[in-house]
Design a protein around this motif. Structure first.
Motif, PDB file in Angstrom:
ATOM      1  N   UNK A   1       0.805  -1.211   0.000  1.00 21.15           N
ATOM      2  CA  UNK A   1       0.000   0.000   0.000  1.00 21.15           C
ATOM      3  C   UNK A   1       0.845   1.270   0.000  1.00 21.15           C
ATOM      4  N   UNK A   2       0.145   2.378   0.011  1.00 23.07           N
ATOM      5  CA  UNK A   2       0.807   3.682   0.058  1.00 23.07           C
ATOM      6  C   UNK A   2       0.985   4.079   1.528  1.00 23.07           C
TER       7      UNK A   2
ATOM      8  N   UNK B   1       3.182   2.343  -3.487  1.00 26.93           N
ATOM      9  CA  UNK B   1       2.553   1.025  -3.483  1.00 26.93           C
ATOM     10  C   UNK B   1       3.225   0.181  -4.560  1.00 26.93           C
ATOM     11  N   UNK B   2       3.261  -1.114  -4.415  1.00 29.78           N
ATOM     12  CA  UNK B   2       3.822  -1.986  -5.458  1.00 29.78           C
ATOM     13  C   UNK B   2       3.024  -3.283  -5.546  1.00 29.78           C
TER      14      UNK B   2
ATOM     15  N   UNK C   1       7.602  -6.643 -11.092  1.00 29.10           N
ATOM     16  CA  UNK C   1       7.076  -5.663 -10.133  1.00 29.10           C
ATOM     17  C   UNK C   1       6.507  -4.470 -10.881  1.00 29.10           C
ATOM     18  N   UNK C   2       5.362  -4.022 -10.431  1.00 21.58           N
ATOM     19  CA  UNK C   2       4.735  -2.842 -11.016  1.00 21.58           C
ATOM     20  C   UNK C   2       4.482  -1.842  -9.894  1.00 21.58           C
ATOM     21  N   UNK C   3       4.950  -0.633 -10.140  1.00 16.76           N
ATOM     22  CA  UNK C   3       4.855   0.389  -9.109  1.00 16.76           C
ATOM     23  C   UNK C   3       4.081   1.586  -9.654  1.00 16.76           C
ATOM     24  N   UNK C   4       2.873   1.855  -9.178  1.00 19.82           N
ATOM     25  CA  UNK C   4       2.243   3.116  -9.543  1.00 19.82           C
ATOM     26  C   UNK C   4       3.041   4.230  -8.863  1.00 19.82           C
ATOM     27  N   UNK C   5       3.792   4.980  -9.645  1.00 19.24           N
ATOM     28  CA  UNK C   5       4.758   5.890  -9.014  1.00 19.24           C
ATOM     29  C   UNK C   5       4.164   7.251  -8.719  1.00 19.24           C
TER      30      UNK C   5
END
Ligand code: FES
Ligand code: FES
Length: 1004
Positions: free
Chosen positions: A388-389, A493-494, A515-519
């Protein structure tokens, strides 16, 4: 989590101060336009009449003239200059501002000053004895090292004063209840409780302790517990200063089509405005004000005014036109399909050097043939993990005071990295080198959120600097609690997709991770965070082949960046939850599986530097064994299938490595002609006590005692104008990197003192030793002053370093390139020596981070799960860490406690929730976000392992972040061990456990 969640009920809250809540925006179909607050058509100054008032503070009557809206906290801090009372959240949620009102603790930010009239106010400045002796609680705070950053300390001590007055012999539970309304984001709760109990028991004088490895008093312990440690928001300038507010986007994705300041400019008290289009152009995807808003909270324009009320009122008069775009929230979808409107021109993915197309990853590590290796496994175990964030929420909000003198800019700044901040500020403001000085002597916690190491992270400083220039006056910008939570960076979050190939005997054939990271709206540290997360995945288990592929995807959500652990906490949760599943599939005890499969000395690392360094002196096995013994694993562990009953207990384990730093450091020690020693430490003072640790390394090398350190050495720290250059204060690098550079400088100085003494006497240099400010040998006992009088001054040689360990390739994070540094002093350090120490004998040192120097850790948790509800309690945390060499025992324990508690919040409680349709954060307040309080943490047992690394100072490794990685996977694995259900998403809330039990048909 612990079920005692009540907090902050102990204070008597006075009249709450209302905050103007005028709606700023009304919706059109795709456009937003600011509207004036009701009644704001007249743009008269927002002036409220002042009234006479007498405050009785610390036994003294203070006549004042204050507005009725003045809070007691502001009256104390701003009008009486009693800045020991700290400003934290400013909204009654942290306790930093606690004072006593007629002996009762109150949050002074939640009382009007007028309501304190006729009553007795006591602040931290008033509790010392008449002779100036510390109050017993203050003495205990010093003796027990109960302050890390210290920003919570005055408020906490005042709560403790009230407690001991009512209850002189409290139990541990009484202390926790009484101090439950005082947040300590450093997580130093165990030492704070210990300090209160010690004061209640009658402080026992502290026994003498060695400088290295002991519990010596830290450099600023007394300042922090007496309120005399000055943080940026405590800075007062004789000429006064203007106050700044920033207008931020209320929508997630929009272009600014108009900003109209005309009514603001007619408001009395407004001294300058700053629009996004005035910000200079510089190389970054993010400016400190932006003409295209890319997340809710993105800064657009700002105002400086005579007081904070006028600045706030001015924001309501700005007319703002926004053209709204479709927001981008789903990173996976963006990677699959692209998005109709790009967040940034150039592509959907954040790369190291800017936006790039979605078919290009941000980073990939690989070794061996992964697909072949996976096929060779008897099983391939797959899993998906979601993190999570998280917000930093240090107790001290970001704050800066900007002052120009001609073309020179001074920033008093709550900043982890004063030198790099000065450098990037010069770059973005297009100023000549040496124009900016950053002073950050004390900061109230940073955790990576106050680390200005790239132009995209110059936000509040840039705004204040430009407004100060325009107004021709100093400017202060202090964040609100909401701005603190998401105006700047957060923890990304990742999502991780793991595939692990494994043989029946437990041997791992391959680890593949995507891995995907909403940056968020800007890259910030997203790409390096992706890279370091990859290190976390690749460097713990033996495997024939490895592959890690990561994408940092631009989204219209709060910006992710560095936060204590820098990608590791996300990665370790995913990897260690997954490996528990692997062990379970093979019917192996998860501890034994790890003991069989972990990397060990001689195995190769795969790191961001691209180097296949060999592991050496790893303490991982000892961490696993000693941690297991401390939690009694072998006697207690049972497979979940054997558990029965409503309340079920379980054990969980996890392990990890972590870097000991990054980039380069300089060390300098100067001996003045009068023999006095100056140690100018460039490292940021964010509460880790690294500056004290570095001081102890130097003092020990030069043979000084703790008392002599106070009288014979001048220590400076965290001021880019007066200290040796250092890269940044993050990545667990303080003791290891700058400590090593200073150890090298101390050895260099000793040699130079001995050489000079040899020259004076005709004896050999080897005959001399250095101790307590004297050079002794060959029948002579020379003072430093005697020797310096005959020694060459200024820079005489290249800095000292160990060629076998101290000069290594480093990652240039601006370019993503791995480069070989030259072992020489940074130009700033050279200038410092020329400017301040040209008449001094100089010892200097250099260190470029050695990626083989890894810290290791293992964490264990015991939990009890209620099978009827999914509620659970963490009963015990054991954290075993290989620190290489203990430099300061209190400091090591505090980092384990603090990191462990920070990680407990990350794993079980904390999340900044963002509305998936609008991008608006829905819980940006401490009472909804819920950091761990004194009432929430379980017993913590630190286990300290020492396996010295040859690159570290005396063998020390980094360890400030590794403890953060413990709780999320260890608690998740313990919940599985107790209840037989896996939770693959954090935080591990009771709702998630309940859901998992229900879905598995295990809810009783
Ligand atoms: S409670 Fe007053 S500053 Fe946080
Ligand atoms: S020491 Fe408590 S917040 Fe830092």
């Amino acid at each position: 989590m612990a079920d005692s969640v009540s907090r902050r009920t102990f204070v008597k809250i006075g009249a709450a101060m209302g905050v103007a809540g005028a709606a700023l925006f009304k919706a059109g179909q795709h456009a937003w336009r600011a509207i004036a607050a009701p009644g704001a058509a007249d743009v008269a100054a927002n002036v409220i009449e002042k009234h006479p008032l007498t405050l009785n503070v610390n036994g003294q009557a203070h006549p004042l003239q204050v507005e009725d809206r003045r809070t007691l906290m502001l009256a104390l801090r701003e009008d009486l200059n009693l800045t020991g009372t700290k400003r934290g959240c400013n909204v009654g949620q942290c306790g930093a501002c606690t004072v006593l009102l007629d002996g009762e603790p109150v949050y002074s930010c939640m009382m009007l000053a007028r309501d304190a009239e006729g009553r007795q106010v006591a602040t931290i400045e008033g509790i010392a004895g008449a002779d100036g002796a510390l109050h017993p609680l203050q003495q205990a705070w010093v003796d027990k090292m109960a302050s890390q950053c210290g920003h919570c300390s005055p408020g906490m001590i005042m709560s403790a004063v009230a407690l001991l007055h009512e209850n002189p012999k409290p139990t541990e539970a009484d202390v926790k209840q009484a101090l439950g309304g005082n947040l300590c984001r450093c997580g130093n709760y165990p030492k704070e409780v210990e300090a209160v109990l010690a004061a209640a028991a009658g402080n026992v004088p502290k026994p003498e302790t060695p400088l290295v490895g002991g519990r010596a008093r830290t450099l600023d312990a007394v300042n922090k517990c007496t309120g005399t440690a000055h943080y940026t928001c405590d800075v007062r300038l004789p000429e006064g200063m203007l106050h700044t507010k920033v207008l931020r986007s209320p929508v997630a994705h929009a272009s600014v089509s108009g900003v109209d300041f005309s009514r603001v400019n007619r408001l009395a008290g407004v001294k300058a405005t700053l629009n996004w289009d005035e910000v200079p152009n510089y190389a970054s995807d993010r400016r400190f004000l932006n003409g295209k808003a890319r997340y809710v909270g993105d800064g657009i324009c700002a105002v400086a005014a005579e007081d904070i009320y006028t600045a706030q009122h001015a924001l309501e008069l700005i007319e703002l036109d926004l053209e709204q775009h479709d927001p981008v929230f789903d990173a996976e979808r963006v990677l699959r399909q692209g998005s109709a409107v790009l967040v940034h021109r150039g592509g959907e993915v954040a790369g190291f050097v800017g936006p790039q197309a979605r078919d290009k990853n941000t980073i990939q590590f690989a070794r061996g043939e992964i697909e072949k290796a996976l096929k060779e496994g008897d099983f391939v175990v797959e899993g998906r993990y979601v993190t999570q964030l998280q917000c930093h929420v240090p107790i001290e909000p970001h704050c800066v005071v900007a002052k120009w003198e001609g073309e020179k800019l001074t920033l008093w700044n709550s900043e982890q990295s004063p030198h790099n901040c000065a450098h990037v500020m010069e770059k973005v403001l297009k100023l000549p080198e040496g124009s900016v000085r950053v002073i950050a002597t004390h900061i109230g916690g940073g955790f990576g959120g106050k680390c200005t190491d790239s132009p995209g992270k110059t936000l509040y400083q840039g705004i204040a600097a430009m407004l100060a220039k325009k107004a021709g006056r100093p400017v202060r910008l202090e964040y609100t609690n909401k701005e603190l939570m998401f105006a700047e960076d957060t923890r990304n979050p990742m999502h991780f997709e793991m595939r692990v190939g494994v043989k029946k005997d437990g041997r791992i054939t391959g680890i593949d991770c995507r891995a995907v990271q909403p940056t968020g709206g800007y890259a910030s540290s997203g790409p390096p965070v992706c890279a370091v997360a990859g290190e976390g995945v690749m460097n713990t288990y033996r495997a024939d082949a490895l592959r890690y592929t990561a994408y940092a995807v631009y989204t219209n959500t709060p910006v992710g960046g560095e936060l204590r652990g820098f990608g590791h906490p996300q990665a370790v949760f995913a990897l260690e939850t997954h490996m528990d599943k692997v062990a379970d599939l093979l019917n192996l005890d998860p501890l034994e599986f790890r003991l069989q499969q972990h990397l060990r000395d001689g195995d190769k690392l795969l790191t961001v530097e691209g180097e296949a360094s060999e592991i050496r002196n790893s303490g991982l096995r000892e961490c696993l064994e000693r941690g297991a013994a401390a939690i009694n694993w072998r006697a207690k562990w049972q497979h979940p299938s054997k558990k029965t009953g409503r309340l079920r207990r379980g054990l969980g384990v996890r392990m990890s490595q972590e870097h000991s730093g990054r980039d380069m450091s300089n060390g300098v020690i100067a001996v003045r002609p009068d023999g006095r020693v100056v140690v100018p430490i460039g490292y940021g003072n964010l509460g880790t006590q690294s500056h004290s640790g570095i001081a102890f390394i130097v003092a020990d090398a030069l043979g000084f005692t703790r008392e002599q350190m106070d009288t014979m050495i001048e220590f400076r720290w965290a001021d880019s104008g007066t200290t040796a250059w250092d890269f940044v204060a993050d990545a667990s690098r303080g003791i290891h990197c700058q400590g090593k550079a200073f150890q090298n400088a101390a050895l260099d100085l000793k040699q130079k003192l001995a050489d000079a003494a040899a020259k004076m006497t005709g004896a050999s240099a080897a005959a001399f030793t250095v101790r307590s400010g004297r050079v002794v040998g060959a029948g002579r006992n020379l003072s430093f002053a005697d020797v310096v009088a005959k020694a060459p001054r200024g820079i005489q040689s290249a800095p000292a370093f160990n060629p076998a360990q101290d000069v290594n390739k480093i990652l240039n994070e601006e370019t993503g390139q791995v480069v070989q540094p030259e072992p020489k002093l940074h130009p700033h350090t050279v200038k410092l020596i020329e400017r301040e120490f040209s008449d001094c004998l100089i010892g200097s040192g250099f260190y470029a981070y050695n990626p083989a120097a890894k810290g290791w850790g293992a964490g264990f948790a015991e939990v009890e799960v209620d099978m009827e509800s999914g509620r659970y309690r963490v009963l015990h945390l054991v954290m075993a860490h290989d620190v290489g060499k203990i430099i300061h025992l209190d400091g090591v324990e505090a980092q384990i406690h603090g990191g462990g508690i920070f990680g407990l919040g990350y794993g079980t409680m904390e999340e900044l929730q963002v509305d998936p349709h609008s991008g608006v954060p829905v819980n940006p307040a401490l009472q909804w976000y819920r950091p761990v309080t004194m009432l929430d943490y379980p017993p913590i047992t630190p286990v300290i392992v020492e396996k010295p690394d040859p690159a570290g100072p005396l063998g020390a490794k980094g360890m400030g972040e590794n403890p953060v990685f413990n709780a999320a996977p260890a608690v998740a694995n313990a919940i599985y061990n107790a209840a037989g259900v896996r939770i693959d998403e954090i935080p591990l809330t009771w709702v998630r456990v309940n859901d998992a039990l229900r879905k598995a048909g295990r809810l009783m």
